[in-house]
Motif scaffolding. Structure first.
Motif, PDB file in Angstrom:
ATOM      1  N   GLY A  34     -10.630  -3.358  10.432  1.00 44.78           N
ATOM      2  CA  GLY A  34      -9.693  -2.241  10.539  1.00 44.78           C
ATOM      3  C   GLY A  34      -9.381  -1.549   9.228  1.00 44.78           C
ATOM      4  N   SER A  35      -9.916  -2.053   8.119  1.00 44.66           N
ATOM      5  CA  SER A  35      -9.629  -1.426   6.826  1.00 44.66           C
ATOM      6  C   SER A  35     -10.440  -0.143   6.659  1.00 44.66           C
ATOM      7  CB  SER A  35      -9.935  -2.394   5.683  1.00 44.66           C
ATOM      8  OG  SER A  35     -11.298  -2.752   5.666  1.00 44.66           O
ATOM      9  N   LEU A  36      -9.952   0.717   5.796  1.00 44.02           N
ATOM     10  CA  LEU A  36     -10.638   1.963   5.460  1.00 44.02           C
ATOM     11  C   LEU A  36     -11.305   1.783   4.109  1.00 44.02           C
ATOM     12  CD1 LEU A  36      -7.760   4.443   6.321  1.00 44.02           C
ATOM     13  CD2 LEU A  36      -9.775   3.948   7.707  1.00 44.02           C
ATOM     14  N   ASN A  37     -12.537   2.256   3.975  1.00 49.22           N
ATOM     15  CA  ASN A  37     -13.246   2.102   2.710  1.00 49.22           C
ATOM     16  C   ASN A  37     -13.546   3.459   2.096  1.00 49.22           C
ATOM     17  OD1 ASN A  37     -16.493   1.798   1.617  1.00 49.22           O
ATOM     18  ND2 ASN A  37     -14.886   0.635   0.623  1.00 49.22           N
ATOM     19  N   ILE A  38     -12.945   3.704   0.962  1.00 49.76           N
ATOM     20  CA  ILE A  38     -13.291   4.831   0.098  1.00 49.76           C
ATOM     21  C   ILE A  38     -13.359   4.222  -1.296  1.00 49.76           C
ATOM     22  CG2 ILE A  38     -12.618   7.059  -0.833  1.00 49.76           C
ATOM     23  CD1 ILE A  38     -13.219   7.181   2.149  1.00 49.76           C
ATOM     24  N   GLY A  39     -14.515   4.245  -1.895  1.00 48.25           N
ATOM     25  CA  GLY A  39     -14.674   3.647  -3.219  1.00 48.25           C
ATOM     26  C   GLY A  39     -13.767   4.313  -4.248  1.00 48.25           C
ATOM     27  N   ALA A  40     -13.525   3.607  -5.324  1.00 48.20           N
ATOM     28  CA  ALA A  40     -12.668   4.114  -6.403  1.00 48.20           C
ATOM     29  C   ALA A  40     -13.413   5.210  -7.165  1.00 48.20           C
ATOM     30  CB  ALA A  40     -12.249   2.973  -7.325  1.00 48.20           C
ATOM     31  N   ARG A  41     -13.390   6.395  -6.598  1.00 46.78           N
ATOM     32  CA  ARG A  41     -14.037   7.582  -7.179  1.00 46.78           C
ATOM     33  C   ARG A  41     -12.979   8.679  -7.313  1.00 46.78           C
ATOM     34  NH1 ARG A  41     -17.307   6.211  -2.702  1.00 46.78           N
ATOM     35  NH2 ARG A  41     -16.558   8.053  -1.640  1.00 46.78           N
ATOM     36  N   PRO A  42     -13.275   9.743  -8.025  1.00 50.30           N
ATOM     37  CA  PRO A  42     -12.273  10.804  -8.231  1.00 50.30           C
ATOM     38  C   PRO A  42     -11.690  11.380  -6.945  1.00 50.30           C
ATOM     39  CG  PRO A  42     -14.059  11.099  -9.786  1.00 50.30           C
ATOM     40  CD  PRO A  42     -14.478   9.988  -8.853  1.00 50.30           C
ATOM     41  N   GLU A  43     -12.443  11.405  -5.861  1.00 45.72           N
ATOM     42  CA  GLU A  43     -11.927  11.972  -4.611  1.00 45.72           C
ATOM     43  C   GLU A  43     -11.075  10.987  -3.813  1.00 45.72           C
ATOM     44  OE1 GLU A  43     -16.184  10.639  -4.007  1.00 45.72           O
ATOM     45  OE2 GLU A  43     -15.183  11.868  -5.466  1.00 45.72           O
ATOM     46  N   LEU A  44     -10.801   9.829  -4.371  1.00 44.29           N
ATOM     47  CA  LEU A  44     -10.006   8.810  -3.682  1.00 44.29           C
ATOM     48  C   LEU A  44      -8.653   9.351  -3.241  1.00 44.29           C
ATOM     49  CD1 LEU A  44      -9.644   5.833  -2.803  1.00 44.29           C
ATOM     50  CD2 LEU A  44      -8.781   5.379  -5.080  1.00 44.29           C
ATOM     51  N   SER A  45      -7.961  10.067  -4.100  1.00 46.21           N
ATOM     52  CA  SER A  45      -6.624  10.558  -3.749  1.00 46.21           C
ATOM     53  C   SER A  45      -6.678  11.567  -2.606  1.00 46.21           C
ATOM     54  CB  SER A  45      -5.931  11.169  -4.957  1.00 46.21           C
ATOM     55  OG  SER A  45      -6.641  12.295  -5.422  1.00 46.21           O
ATOM     56  N   VAL A  46      -7.730  12.360  -2.541  1.00 46.09           N
ATOM     57  CA  VAL A  46      -7.859  13.333  -1.448  1.00 46.09           C
ATOM     58  C   VAL A  46      -7.997  12.604  -0.119  1.00 46.09           C
ATOM     59  CG1 VAL A  46      -9.286  15.179  -0.493  1.00 46.09           C
ATOM     60  CG2 VAL A  46      -8.879  15.060  -2.959  1.00 46.09           C
ATOM     61  N   TRP A  47      -8.887  11.618  -0.062  1.00 45.89           N
ATOM     62  CA  TRP A  47      -9.073  10.862   1.169  1.00 45.89           C
ATOM     63  C   TRP A  47      -7.816  10.069   1.523  1.00 45.89           C
ATOM     64  CZ3 TRP A  47     -12.478  11.840   4.669  1.00 45.89           C
ATOM     65  CH2 TRP A  47     -13.675  12.444   4.319  1.00 45.89           C
ATOM     66  N   ALA A  48      -7.182   9.490   0.539  1.00 48.83           N
ATOM     67  CA  ALA A  48      -5.945   8.740   0.803  1.00 48.83           C
ATOM     68  C   ALA A  48      -4.886   9.659   1.398  1.00 48.83           C
ATOM     69  CB  ALA A  48      -5.436   8.081  -0.479  1.00 48.83           C
ATOM     70  N   GLY A  49      -4.784  10.875   0.879  1.00 48.19           N
ATOM     71  CA  GLY A  49      -3.821  11.833   1.412  1.00 48.19           C
ATOM     72  C   GLY A  49      -4.083  12.195   2.854  1.00 48.19           C
ATOM     73  N   TRP A  50      -5.342  12.239   3.235  1.00 49.35           N
ATOM     74  CA  TRP A  50      -5.705  12.571   4.612  1.00 49.35           C
ATOM     75  C   TRP A  50      -5.561  11.388   5.558  1.00 49.35           C
ATOM     76  CZ3 TRP A  50      -6.845  16.942   7.192  1.00 49.35           C
ATOM     77  CH2 TRP A  50      -7.072  18.090   6.441  1.00 49.35           C
ATOM     78  N   LEU A  51      -5.865  10.191   5.080  1.00 53.62           N
ATOM     79  CA  LEU A  51      -6.005   9.048   5.984  1.00 53.62           C
ATOM     80  C   LEU A  51      -4.829   8.081   6.020  1.00 53.62           C
ATOM     81  CD1 LEU A  51      -9.714   8.204   5.132  1.00 53.62           C
ATOM     82  CD2 LEU A  51      -8.856   9.393   7.164  1.00 53.62           C
ATOM     83  N   LEU A  52      -4.032   8.046   4.976  1.00 51.73           N
ATOM     84  CA  LEU A  52      -2.954   7.053   4.908  1.00 51.73           C
ATOM     85  C   LEU A  52      -1.602   7.667   5.206  1.00 51.73           C
ATOM     86  CD1 LEU A  52      -4.077   5.148   1.693  1.00 51.73           C
ATOM     87  CD2 LEU A  52      -4.492   4.514   4.072  1.00 51.73           C
ATOM     88  N   ASP A  53      -0.756   6.887   5.826  1.00 50.17           N
ATOM     89  CA  ASP A  53       0.615   7.295   6.119  1.00 50.17           C
ATOM     90  C   ASP A  53       1.484   6.915   4.921  1.00 50.17           C
ATOM     91  OD1 ASP A  53       3.230   7.619   6.993  1.00 50.17           O
ATOM     92  OD2 ASP A  53       2.893   6.638   8.910  1.00 50.17           O
ATOM     93  N   PRO A  54       2.064   7.886   4.220  1.00 49.83           N
ATOM     94  CA  PRO A  54       2.855   7.560   3.023  1.00 49.83           C
ATOM     95  C   PRO A  54       4.138   6.783   3.333  1.00 49.83           C
ATOM     96  CG  PRO A  54       3.064   9.882   3.548  1.00 49.83           C
ATOM     97  CD  PRO A  54       2.018   9.317   4.470  1.00 49.83           C
ATOM     98  N   GLU A  55       4.507   6.731   4.592  1.00 49.08           N
ATOM     99  CA  GLU A  55       5.722   6.006   4.982  1.00 49.08           C
ATOM    100  C   GLU A  55       5.467   4.531   5.269  1.00 49.08           C
ATOM    101  OE1 GLU A  55       8.671   7.546   4.840  1.00 49.08           O
ATOM    102  OE2 GLU A  55       7.557   9.314   4.174  1.00 49.08           O
ATOM    103  N   GLU A  56       4.207   4.114   5.283  1.00 49.12           N
ATOM    104  CA  GLU A  56       3.860   2.730   5.599  1.00 49.12           C
ATOM    105  C   GLU A  56       3.319   2.018   4.355  1.00 49.12           C
ATOM    106  OE1 GLU A  56       4.398   1.201   8.488  1.00 49.12           O
ATOM    107  OE2 GLU A  56       5.231   3.064   9.313  1.00 49.12           O
ATOM    108  N   PRO A  57       3.527   0.702   4.264  1.00 45.16           N
ATOM    109  CA  PRO A  57       2.979  -0.058   3.135  1.00 45.16           C
ATOM    110  C   PRO A  57       1.451   0.033   3.103  1.00 45.16           C
ATOM    111  CG  PRO A  57       4.508  -1.400   4.396  1.00 45.16           C
ATOM    112  CD  PRO A  57       4.290  -0.138   5.174  1.00 45.16           C
ATOM    113  N   ILE A  58       0.896  -0.039   1.906  1.00 45.14           N
ATOM    114  CA  ILE A  58      -0.547   0.020   1.716  1.00 45.14           C
ATOM    115  C   ILE A  58      -0.987  -1.234   0.958  1.00 45.14           C
ATOM    116  CG2 ILE A  58      -2.452   1.265   0.621  1.00 45.14           C
ATOM    117  CD1 ILE A  58      -0.635   3.781   0.776  1.00 45.14           C
ATOM    118  N   HIS A  59      -2.011  -1.891   1.479  1.00 46.95           N
ATOM    119  CA  HIS A  59      -2.629  -3.013   0.779  1.00 46.95           C
ATOM    120  C   HIS A  59      -3.976  -2.527   0.260  1.00 46.95           C
ATOM    121  CE1 HIS A  59      -0.033  -6.401   2.109  1.00 46.95           C
ATOM    122  NE2 HIS A  59       0.305  -5.507   3.008  1.00 46.95           N
ATOM    123  N   LEU A  60      -4.221  -2.743  -1.016  1.00 49.13           N
ATOM    124  CA  LEU A  60      -5.501  -2.375  -1.611  1.00 49.13           C
ATOM    125  C   LEU A  60      -6.406  -3.587  -1.677  1.00 49.13           C
ATOM    126  CD1 LEU A  60      -4.402  -0.186  -4.654  1.00 49.13           C
ATOM    127  CD2 LEU A  60      -5.333   0.597  -2.471  1.00 49.13           C
TER     128      LEU A  60
END
Length: 75
Positions: A34-60
């Protein structure tokens, strides 16, 4: 450091999002279900903004603990 097997139980998944920032080869070799995979690349923040809920905890999920500063900078 925990491996993907440390997250095998279903109960934790409903209280947090799991964002795997390892490269796709490491992710393909084994990952938290169930985890989402986006490698640690410059576009990471863009994908995180689209895919993650900022109101919920995030485990890296990292290759090792030394990758945390770079992952946080990219987010």
């Amino acid at each position: 450091m925990r491996t993907e097997h440390a997250f095998a139980g279903p109960a934790w998944f409903f209280v947090a999002q799991v964002f795997d920032v390892r490269d796709m080869m490491d992710f393909g070799a084994g990952h938290v279900p169930g985890s989402l995979n986006i490698g640690a690349r410059p576009e990471l923040s863009v994908w995180a903004g689209w895919l993650l809920d900022p109101e919920e905890p995030i485990h890296l999920v990292l290759h090792d603990d030394g990758d945390l500063p770079d992952a946080l900078r990219l987010l």
